[in-house]
Design a protein around this motif. Structure first.
Motif, PDB file in Angstrom:
ATOM      1  N   THR D 717       0.849  -1.183   0.000  1.00  8.94           N
ATOM      2  CA  THR D 717       0.000   0.000   0.000  1.00  8.94           C
ATOM      3  C   THR D 717       0.890   1.238   0.000  1.00  8.94           C
ATOM      4  O   THR D 717       2.111   1.122   0.061  1.00  8.94           O
ATOM      5  CB  THR D 717      -0.898   0.037   1.247  1.00  8.94           C
ATOM      6  OG1 THR D 717      -0.055   0.032   2.391  1.00  8.94           O
ATOM      7  CG2 THR D 717      -1.821  -1.144   1.309  1.00  8.94           C
ATOM      8  N   GLN D 718       0.256   2.404  -0.027  1.00  7.34           N
ATOM      9  CA  GLN D 718       1.052   3.621  -0.173  1.00  7.34           C
ATOM     10  C   GLN D 718       1.523   4.192   1.155  1.00  7.34           C
ATOM     11  O   GLN D 718       2.177   5.233   1.184  1.00  7.34           O
ATOM     12  CB  GLN D 718       0.239   4.682  -0.915  1.00  7.34           C
ATOM     13  CG  GLN D 718      -0.276   4.200  -2.242  1.00  7.34           C
ATOM     14  CD  GLN D 718      -1.133   5.241  -2.934  1.00  7.34           C
ATOM     15  OE1 GLN D 718      -0.869   6.421  -2.840  1.00  7.34           O
ATOM     16  NE2 GLN D 718      -2.163   4.795  -3.627  1.00  7.34           N
ATOM     17  N   ARG D 721       1.275   7.919   1.872  1.00  8.44           N
ATOM     18  CA  ARG D 721       1.850   8.897   0.946  1.00  8.44           C
ATOM     19  C   ARG D 721       0.838   9.200  -0.142  1.00  8.44           C
ATOM     20  O   ARG D 721      -0.006   8.375  -0.462  1.00  8.44           O
ATOM     21  CB  ARG D 721       3.109   8.344   0.262  1.00  8.44           C
ATOM     22  CG  ARG D 721       4.371   8.499   1.057  1.00  8.44           C
ATOM     23  CD  ARG D 721       4.636   7.245   1.809  1.00  8.44           C
ATOM     24  NE  ARG D 721       5.972   7.170   2.372  1.00  8.44           N
ATOM     25  CZ  ARG D 721       6.208   6.766   3.610  1.00  8.44           C
ATOM     26  NH1 ARG D 721       5.218   6.470   4.437  1.00  8.44           N
ATOM     27  NH2 ARG D 721       7.434   6.652   4.040  1.00  8.44           N
ATOM     28  N   LYS D 722       1.008  10.355  -0.743  1.00  6.06           N
ATOM     29  CA  LYS D 722       0.101  10.737  -1.824  1.00  6.06           C
ATOM     30  C   LYS D 722       0.750  10.352  -3.150  1.00  6.06           C
ATOM     31  O   LYS D 722       1.317  11.186  -3.833  1.00  6.06           O
ATOM     32  CB  LYS D 722      -0.149  12.239  -1.737  1.00  6.06           C
ATOM     33  CG  LYS D 722      -1.322  12.708  -2.530  1.00  6.06           C
ATOM     34  CD  LYS D 722      -1.441  14.229  -2.456  1.00  6.06           C
ATOM     35  CE  LYS D 722      -2.161  14.748  -3.687  1.00  6.06           C
ATOM     36  NZ  LYS D 722      -2.094  16.176  -3.838  1.00  6.06           N
ATOM     37  N   LEU D 723       0.724   9.070  -3.459  1.00  6.81           N
ATOM     38  CA  LEU D 723       1.368   8.613  -4.691  1.00  6.81           C
ATOM     39  C   LEU D 723       0.327   8.480  -5.799  1.00  6.81           C
ATOM     40  O   LEU D 723       0.381   9.155  -6.803  1.00  6.81           O
ATOM     41  CB  LEU D 723       2.082   7.298  -4.449  1.00  6.81           C
ATOM     42  CG  LEU D 723       3.122   7.327  -3.330  1.00  6.81           C
ATOM     43  CD1 LEU D 723       3.725   5.954  -3.149  1.00  6.81           C
ATOM     44  CD2 LEU D 723       4.205   8.327  -3.617  1.00  6.81           C
ATOM     45  N   VAL D 724      -0.610   7.549  -5.587  1.00  9.42           N
ATOM     46  CA  VAL D 724      -1.720   7.439  -6.531  1.00  9.42           C
ATOM     47  C   VAL D 724      -2.946   7.955  -5.808  1.00  9.42           C
ATOM     48  O   VAL D 724      -3.322   7.425  -4.774  1.00  9.42           O
ATOM     49  CB  VAL D 724      -1.960   5.988  -6.964  1.00  9.42           C
ATOM     50  CG1 VAL D 724      -3.039   5.945  -8.024  1.00  9.42           C
ATOM     51  CG2 VAL D 724      -0.686   5.376  -7.477  1.00  9.42           C
ATOM     52  N   VAL D 725      -3.510   8.979  -6.334  1.00  6.03           N
ATOM     53  CA  VAL D 725      -4.694   9.552  -5.699  1.00  6.03           C
ATOM     54  C   VAL D 725      -5.906   9.158  -6.526  1.00  6.03           C
ATOM     55  O   VAL D 725      -5.839   9.119  -7.757  1.00  6.03           O
ATOM     56  CB  VAL D 725      -4.570  11.085  -5.638  1.00  6.03           C
ATOM     57  CG1 VAL D 725      -5.710  11.669  -4.841  1.00  6.03           C
ATOM     58  CG2 VAL D 725      -3.245  11.477  -5.040  1.00  6.03           C
ATOM     59  N   THR D 726      -6.980   8.820  -5.851  1.00  2.13           N
ATOM     60  CA  THR D 726      -8.194   8.443  -6.568  1.00  2.13           C
ATOM     61  C   THR D 726      -9.256   9.506  -6.363  1.00  2.13           C
ATOM     62  O   THR D 726      -9.491   9.958  -5.251  1.00  2.13           O
ATOM     63  CB  THR D 726      -8.701   7.084  -6.070  1.00  2.13           C
ATOM     64  OG1 THR D 726      -7.649   6.146  -6.235  1.00  2.13           O
ATOM     65  CG2 THR D 726      -9.893   6.633  -6.869  1.00  2.13           C
ATOM     66  N   LEU D 727      -9.851   9.873  -7.465  1.00  2.00           N
ATOM     67  CA  LEU D 727     -10.866  10.918  -7.442  1.00  2.00           C
ATOM     68  C   LEU D 727     -12.195  10.268  -7.834  1.00  2.00           C
ATOM     69  O   LEU D 727     -12.248   9.521  -8.807  1.00  2.00           O
ATOM     70  CB  LEU D 727     -10.485  11.995  -8.464  1.00  2.00           C
ATOM     71  CG  LEU D 727     -11.182  13.337  -8.390  1.00  2.00           C
ATOM     72  CD1 LEU D 727     -10.764  14.050  -7.116  1.00  2.00           C
ATOM     73  CD2 LEU D 727     -10.800  14.174  -9.589  1.00  2.00           C
TER      74      LEU D 727
END
Lengths: 282, 481, 202, 738
Positions: D717-718, D721-727
């Motif tokens: 998992t991340q 951290r803000k690596l892949v952000v889902t909107l």
């Protein structure tokens, strides 16, 4: 860099980077700033970019044992993250993240290299000079993205058994043991395109040159171009996504998808990512 | 019965100021000479055991390096996030060890701490050799060591310069300066003693010491110049020593790795350096005292003082260590906090906790006078302290890489390969070998300064009516000094 | 204080570097055509055919790029293809029985390439771009071809077999790249060559 | 003999000679030097060849059946890299990783460089003269072999090589051309033929607002992954479409879904009928559906479906609601829905949704009708191999030719294919590297790789018109003793029909004649030579052709899935999912280092096989990552490392196909295990295809353990951290984007 050059351009080198006006169509050698945008919503994680990079940049195949020891040499890697709040099943799929050298404007790797083997180029790339590198690996230690790969072994003698070596790209150096390497945004293609453009008294056209990953990407998730040119697609994308190259904290609407990774460390990356979208109602 | 003022003063001094004398004041100067010079000839058997053992270790280290040089750094089992491993950890360790030599020889010299005199010479030698050892690790860890000269700023046909922004360039400069300065310091301080060696030597040794003693005759003019020079170099060396380890600390502190990006690193490193150096001095003190039969010069009171000094420094180090932890814990740097938690609970937890135990708890043994005066205990404790300090350096370097900023590349499985351990062992061999060679070739106890010490001491006691030395006899012994 | 020191230092360097590129002088002993201090005479190279550059470039006045066709359009200046030699020489009856020409025709009849030795051989990792230099100085600045090529290659028009005359070291390249050159014949603006690692290092 | 062809090859030869000194840039000299290296000028090259500049040639990728147009970057006579050909409607200038690796197949160090003949147990080198003499001896007119006694096994073929093979079979009077693909679309085709009347309809991903895919990995392994990936990208642009994936094991497509629903393998059809039942609550759908089907579908209420499929009942309604909301939609069936005993029924039940929703004609359409039936693709099937194997077991065949398939590796062990093959007295393999099948053969002939050879291909999935993809050599052949497959076939045809084929000295001229014959179809008016060069420089012939008619015929009887419940066997409690990796397919590309080192997208494992097991199941069995598991079916056992994978149904175990080679060179040999071997003899009932997903297995922990070699670190998992952000899709404003 010669001392004369350093002193002549002292104010340029002493400036806090990046600063507005650093790249300008009217400044000699400042007319290019290569930038990338990766749309995570349409990246399918298929690894075509990785293989394209192996083909273009003479990356060695290290084999199972060395891969196990973390000595793999993929300049672009696809990371796969599960959702932290995932229940029993990943009901919203998974997240893929293509990660390559971010070509930071204020690159942490550049300041620490003792021999300046990695330094900033005029067109905003973070150059890696294999022949200057002495292998202190400080750059990798300081890289927050960990996208620098060190030649732990002498790959030229093992990784391309004949006639596999015939595939090697003559425009790219085959790296020997003891040097650091990383994604170059396919600088050999950029140089060629720039040279061609200069001969024809023009700038490189938008879309004229692409790195191998962007050219291969089946979904077109990777966009690339010269962000100095306001008419280029990449400049429009960055503007549209409200990501400013020169800012470390973006003030953007929450409906906009653009962001840069680890901006809080203030490296000013040249790669903009666009948030993954998921239909929450599905 | 204390009746007079003088009597009371003597009693006060006996009880509180000098409970025991650092050195007997009735040692004849000739005896000092002969005792020290004897160390250049017939040491105990243990000397040869240590020397040959060290040589063997060193040769093993050399073969590891040859293997690594030929094959590539992969044999050390370093990998992408874990780029440094034991090499840099041990590098800091040896740099740190060098500092106490300067502490004893320069700082205490300026502070007129008399008790340092019998032991500062070997401490200064330790400084020089540990710096040389540290330099080796810089070389060993480079991917292309054959291109090392790129770090040096010199005009060349490529028109290139090193990157003056890089802490590694500062490092290279600082260490090189420190090494040359401490070698000069060591050598200058040795000149009067080399003259004594010259006067007592024959054959090729005579020529050797004649060459080195630079025509020292012990004239007043020479002594005056000597004092000034020695003092100047000492003054020069002190800020240098502090800055060297501060610069090594900036290697880490200016980088963005969690657990490194900490303001208190420079003093923390300097404290750690003095700490491990003092512990090493205790170890070498005990060894030399036995091997070269220096019991009369390296006395128990001096050992005790060194131990007290070590204890004080250990507490400073403990404080700075706690500062680091609490600053991380209460700060809002998520990466650093995760790295700290990882150190305490992850794959390196055993080493991390033992580091803290050895560094902060074990030194409390030094608070007890009985233990301070018990040589076997001191030997064990001093070695343990150094093990703790070596672990500290390892715990700075490795866990941070294993659990850095970027989650995808975290690497918890890396364990240094035998090549790395071999080279760490080889470095101890190299250091011991050089150190033993030094003690065999050069007087490891400063003769002229011990004489000064004895003289001062005897003047002191004479003034206070205690039994005195035969000064005529003493004067005869000191031929040229 | 430091700024003043830097200013003085930079002034000193500026004086040194204000000189424009060394003028090129034809003739004279090889290696002496520019006095830039980087003269370095390479070894005499034994070629399969002692190609007389002076005959072609001086006596006949043929432009260098008539044969080295790649120089204006690519990284490599290109050793001329064999049919290029033949194209002319099959019509020049007067020299047909000269030993060098006979040798040329021997290779041609066998359809074998001539194994020329490289004379100006940069390290393999250097990306030297002939095109940029020719375009800038020959086409844009309109300098004579012998001067443009000669700055690096020396006065080849006075040589038989080519011989290296410059050190071709990195410092030598940089020494020219940091000098200011005129932009073109009409434009008096000056600029220097790009100065970054990836310009030349692959 | 064509002049131009000879010239071209000569020029390549000379270039190859000139280029060799440039081969290893960076490993060469590192100092300025004079008179050390030799530089060879070209003798008589083409005008556009400038040393140091690369030239691109258009060709066709043959790594899978989608026939993407590619461009090869050629420098100094060597092909260095492949890129997509922007003119190709299939690839659109893009290329996948598998396609990139074609150049590695070309330079593979383990390529077969000379003919081999079996002596005793071993293959020993021989010459082409002897090899061809042996061929003539065994299959020529003098051998007296009849058509019945001869068999030719090939992979899926198309284009002029297929025509030539057909002609050869005709000349022998043989009908035994078996087209075999280990992972074949035959079941789907059968269902499509029943429903739509065509093998494969054209699917408009980009027009759909919702795609419900039942196990179709169209992004990874489907009919035309690069094309579908491009369509998918359009589908994701505003207005953004939603993807729902229903499958037992997460595929690459599933990983990109907005909603991924795990299901018990084989019950996809039931789920589809359940969704249909929910949809038929809407009056307008009922009106459009025949009453007998409505009656059938009514039996599949939520609860029943939920019990059968293991999916929560509200999800059935949810999928139906989505389909109701978002039109037009597209429902696709894929391998994991079709590889069962009732696979065709499953697929038809799934396609029924398209019918109910009125997608047929909108997002499901007809492909263009190819005007060239002779070169049209013949898709492979398992049934073909089964038939061939049965006859071969009876000792019927005296000579067997094998090209483009590796049945010894891919045939399940219950078939005993290897043993049956040994019964044939003369076996010939045409390969570029010795694989398991070639090892069993008596004569092994080295052929050119795709980047060295001429050829033509027609894909069975044509997105727009009909694209005849032309393959041309990107470089001179690397090994002197290798030959074009077309040349060999032409020689063989000439043995019996010399007179008819005497006009063509080689396959090149045959192909050229055939291609030029297309000229009137595409209404080209210039000369033949111009046409030919035009075709070569574009790498394809684009033919406008009328669309196939697509019907929508559903019979209620064929849809009844009431008896489809999987048989439970307590001895083999797990469903085996032999998953197809997008880079490996059936394993023929396992000898390419780039692909071995390219991490599997979902597990990131490299250089190995692994068994995916759900963490919950693993916990209950005390299994952790790296534990060796014994996975046994009735027909065999595999020992393979466990990988804990949340994207799999808890009752299923998945092992990827493609590894476990005993031959194929240093990169493939001894890597991983081969799940083909343990497949059970379970067949799709109407087509006779093997039911790939029908095998049941038991799982046992062995106790030994080894690290799983993967790219993934200790955390997946991340870590905040803000690596892949889902909107969320309703927040994102894709329409305002550029």
């Amino acid at each position: 860099m010669s001392i004369t050059n350093l002193l002549n351009n002292w104010s340029f080198y002493r400036n806090k980077r990046p600063y507005r006006g650093q790249y300008d169509l009217n400044r000699q050698y400042g007319e290019y700033k290569w930038a990338m945008a990766v749309d995570l919503d349409i990246c399918t994680g298929c690894n075509a970019c990785t293989t394209a990079c192996y083909a273009e940049n003479n990356l060695p195949v290290v084999g199972k044992h060395r891969f196990e020891h973390g000595q793999v040499m993929h300049w672009i890697r696809i990371e796969r993250y599960w959702d932290e709040k995932m229940g029993e099943f990943p009901e919203q799929g998974t997240s893929f993240l293509p990660m390559m050298c971010q070509q930071c404007e204020a690159a942490p790797c550049e300041t620490v290299c003792p021999v300046a083997a990695t330094s900033h180029t005029n067109d905003g790339l973070n150059s890696q000079n294999y022949h200057r590198c002495i292998g202190s690996r400080y750059c990798s230690a300081n890289c927050p993205f960990k996208v620098r790969y060190f030649n732990w072994w002498n790959y030229p003698s093992t990784a391309w058994p004949a006639p596999l070596e015939d595939q090697l790209n003559p425009d790219v150096t085959v790296r020997t043991k003891g040097v650091m390497e990383k994604c170059t945004f396919c600088v050999q293609r950029l140089s060629e395109a720039k040279s061609r453009a200069r001969t024809e008294y023009r700038l490189v056209r938008d879309g004229e040159v692409l790195p191998a990953c962007a050219q291969a990407c089946p979904t077109g998730a990777i966009s690339f171009g010269n962000i100095v040119d306001p008419e280029s697609k990449i400049a429009k994308m960055w503007k549209n996504q409200q990501v400013d190259l020169y800012k470390d904290m973006q003030e953007k609407d929450n409906t906009v998808r653009g962001y840069r990774i680890l901006e809080d460390l203030r490296p000013f990356p040249s790669v903009m990512y666009m948030e993954r979208v998921r239909d929450a109602e599905a | 019965m204390i009746n007079t003022f003088e009597e009371r003063e003597v009693e006060v001094e006996r009880r509180f100021v000098r409970k025991e004398k650092d050195i007997r004041e009735d040692i004849a100067w000739a005896k000092i000479n002969s005792d020290v010079l004897r160390s250049l000839e017939r040491p105990r058997m243990l000397f040869w055991v240590i020397f040959l053992g060290s040589l063997a270790l060193f040769m093993f280290g050399v073969s590891c390096e040859i293997y690594q040089y030929e094959t590539g750094l992969g044999v050390a089992n370093l990998d992408n996030p874990q780029v440094w491993g034991l090499y840099i950890a041990t590098f800091i360790f040896w740099i740190g060890m060098s500092h106490s030599g300067t502490l004893l020889s320069a700082i205490l010299h300026l502070m007129h701490a008399d008790w340092r005199k019998p032991i500062y010479r070997f401490a200064e030698a330790m400084t020089t050799f540990s710096l040389m050892t540290a330099g080796l690790f810089v070389m060993v860890h480079l991917g292309r060591v054959w291109q090392f000269y790129y770090v040096v700023a010199y005009p060349n046909e490529r028109w290139t310069w090193p990157n003056f922004q890089s802490p590694l360039v500062w490092d290279a400069t600082a260490i090189f300066t420190y090494l040359t300065s401490s070698m000069i310091f060591l050598y200058i301080g040795m000149i009067p003693d080399l003259a004594i060696c010259r006067d007592n030597a024959t054959g090729f040794r005579k020529r050797f010491y004649t060459f080195l003693s630079l025509g020292w005759m012990g004239t007043d003019r020479q002594w005056a110049n000597f004092r000034v020079t020695y003092l100047t170099v000492a003054c020069f060396l002190i800020p240098l020593a502090v800055s060297v380890h501060s610069i090594v600390a900036t290697d880490f502190a200016v980088s963005q790795q969690p657990g490194w990006h900490i303001t208190s690193f420079p003093p923390y490193f300097v404290a750690g350096a003095l700490y491990s150096g003092c512990a090493a001095i205790i170890t070498l003190f005990i060894v030399l005292r036995y091997v070269f039969r220096f019991e009369e010069y390296m006395t128990m009171p001096i050992l005790e003082k060194t131990a007290k000094l070590t204890f004080a420094i250990s507490m400073v180090w403990t404080y700075l260590n706690l500062v680091e932890y609490s600053a991380t814990w209460y700060g809002d740097d998520m990466y650093a906090k995760q790295a700290l938690i990882y150190r305490a609970t992850g794959d390196y937890a055993v080493f991390w906790w033992s580091m803290n135990f050895l560094g902060s708890v074990v030194p409390f043994t030094l608070a007890f006078k009985k233990l301070r005066n018990h040589i076997p205990t001191m030997l064990v404790v001093s070695i343990l302290l150094n093990v703790g300090m070596w672990l500290e350096r390892w715990m700075i370097v490795s866990p941070t890489f294993a659990n850095g900023i970027y989650p995808w590349t975290m690497d918890h499985d890396q364990w240094p390969a035998w090549v790395q351990w071999g080279m760490v062992a080889g470095s101890f061999g190299w250091f011991n070998m050089l150190f033993m060679l030094f003690c065999k070739i050069f007087p490891s106890v400063s003769m002229y300064e011990v004489k000064e010490m004895v003289y001062h001491r005897s003047l002191h006691t004479k003034a206070h009516g205690e039994p005195s030395v035969n000064h005529e006899l003493a004067a005869e012994g000191g031929t040229a000094s | 204080m430091i700024h003043r020191l830097l200013a003085v230092l930079s002034l000193a360097f500026l004086c040194g570097s204000a000189v424009n590129a060394e003028p090129f002088v034809q003739g004279g002993p090889i290696g002496s055509q520019t006095s830039d201090g980087y003269n370095a005479l390479g070894p005499v190279v034994q070629q399969p055919i002692d190609f007389p550059h002076y005959r072609h470039a001086k006596d006949m006045g043929i432009n260098c790029m008539y044969c080295h066709t790649g120089a204006r359009r690519g990284y490599v200046s290109v050793i001329p293809r064999e049919d290029k030699c033949i194209g002319c020489h099959q019509n020049i009856e007067s020299v047909k029985d000269k030993p060098r020409i006979k040798k040329l025709f021997e290779y041609w009849d066998k359809k074998e390439p001539i194994p020329w030795k490289k004379v100006n051989d940069l390290p393999d990792f250097v990306r030297f771009n002939h095109e940029r230099h020719i375009q800038r100085f020959y086409f844009r600045q309109d300098r004579p071809v012998r001067e443009v090529c000669g700055y690096c290659h020396g006065d080849v028009a006075n040589m038989t077999v080519d011989r290296r005359v410059k050190s071709l070291s990195m410092g030598w390249c940089v020494s020219c790249h940091e000098k200011d050159h005129k932009e073109s014949v009409t434009n008096m603006k000056t600029s220097h060559g790009p100065n970054e690692c990836w310009q030349c290092h692959k | 003999m064509s002049e131009s062809g000879i010239n071209r090859r000569d020029f390549l030869k000379v270039l190859g000679l000139g280029g060799s000194s440039l081969a290893l840039t960076g490993c060469g000299n590192t100092d300025v030097q004079s008179g050390v290296e030799v530089v060879m000028p070209n003798v008589h090259p083409e005008d556009f060849v400038v040393p140091g500049l690369s030239v691109f040639y258009a060709s066709t990728c043959t790594q899978c059946g989608s026939a993407c147009g590619v461009m090869g970057r050629v420098r100094e006579g060597r092909v260095l890299k492949l890129e997509g050909n922007p003119e190709s409607k299939i690839s659109g200038g893009k290329i996948c990783g598998l396609g990139q690796a074609a150049v590695q197949a070309q330079y593979n160090p383990d390529r077969l460089t000379q003919p081999m003949v079996k002596e005793g147990d071993k293959l020993v080198p021989t010459t082409w003269e002897k090899a061809m003499a042996l061929l003539d001896d065994k299959t020529g007119p003098k051998s007296g072999i009849s058509g019945e006694q001869f068999a030719f096994v090939t992979g899926a073929t198309s284009g002029h090589l297929k025509a030539l093979i057909q002609n050869y079979m005709d000349s022998l009077g043989s009908k035994n051309h078996f087209v075999y693909e280990a992972v074949s679309p035959a079941i789907g085709f059968a269902a499509n033929r029943q429903v739509y009347g065509v093998d494969m309809p054209r699917l408009h991903l980009d027009k759909a607002k919702l795609i419900v895919s039942f196990g179709s990995d169209f992004l990874g392994t489907g009919a035309s992954p690069v094309h579908f990936a491009r369509e998918y990208a359009k589908f994701r642009k505003a207005p953004r479409g939603t993807l729902v994936q229903i499958e037992p094991k997460m595929t690459m497509t599933g990983a990109n879904a907005d909603r991924w629903i795990p299901i018990i393998p084989g019950t996809e059809g039931v789920f589809a009928l359940g969704v249909a039942n929910e949809l038929l609550n809407h009056e307008e759908y009922v009106r459009a559906t025949s009453p007998d089907i409505v009656a059938l579908v009514r039996k599949y209420d939520r609860e029943t479906v939920s019990r059968a499929t293991g999916v929560r009942p509200e999800l059935v309604a949810h999928v139906a609601a989505l389909l109701w909301e978002k039109t037009p939609s597209l429902v696709i069936s894929g391998a994991s829905a079709e590889g069962h005993v009732h696979g065709v029924q499953n697929a038809m039940a799934i396609q029924l949704l398209n019918k109910i929703l009125g997608n047929v004609g909108k997002t499901v359409d007809g492909q263009a009708q190819s005007p060239f039936p002779q070169i049209a693709p013949s898709a492979g099937s398992f049934a073909a191999l089964k038939a061939m194997n049965d006859e071969m077991g009876g000792g019927k065949f005296k000579a067997v030719f094998i090209h483009g398939a590796n049945p010894v590796f891919t045939a399940p062990s219950f078939m005993g294919f290897r043993e049956n093959l040994r019964k044939a007295p003369f076996k010939v393999a045409f390969v570029d590297a010795i694989d398991e099948t070639a090892q069993e053969c008596d004569l092994v002939l080295p052929i050119l790789t795709a980047v060295e050879d001429f050829g033509s291909h027609v894909a069975w999935y044509q997105p727009e018109g009909v694209e005849v993809s032309i393959q041309q050599p990107l470089m001179e052949k690397l090994h002197a003793d290798t030959r074009s497959m077309g040349d060999i076939m032409l020689d063989l045809v000439k043995v019996r029909r010399a007179e008819e084929y005497k006009a063509w000295p080689d396959f090149f001229s045959y192909l050229k004649t055939a291609v030029v014959a297309v000229k009137p179809v595409v209404k080209y008016t210039d000369t033949d030579e111009h046409f030919w060069y035009d075709v070569l420089s574009h790498g394809l012939i684009q033919v406008d052709a009328p669309q196939q008619e697509v019907g929508a015929n559903f019979a209620a009887a064929a849809l009844d899935l009431s008896s489809s419940a999987p048989v439970q066997d307590p001895k083999f409690p797990f469903y085996l999912i032999p998953s197809e990796r997008h880079n490996f397919r059936d394993g023929r590309h396992a000898n390419l280092g780039w692909l071995q080192e390219s991490p599997d997208p979902l597990t990131t494992v490299v250089w190995d096989s692994w068994a995916e097991i759900h963490p919950k199941t693993a916990a209950s069995m005390g299994i952790s990552e790296g534990d060796y598991l014994e996975i046994a079916s009735q027909n065999g056992m595999l020992k393979v490392k466990a990988y804990l994978f949340p994207g799999i149904h808890p009752d299923a175990i998945s092992i990827p196909l493609g590894q476990g080679h005993e031959a194929l060179g240093r990169f493939a040999q001894g890597v991983g295990v081969n799940p083909f071997r343990i497949l059970d003899p379970v067949f799709e009932k109407s087509t006779g295809e093997i039911a790939m997903y029908g095998t049941r297995v038991s799982v046992r922990k062995t106790g030994s353990k080894e690290t799983v070699v993967k790219d993934e670190g200790p955390y997946n998992t991340q870590l905040g951290r803000k690596l892949v952000v889902t909107l969320p899709a309703d927040v994102a404003q894709l329409s305002k984007e550029i």
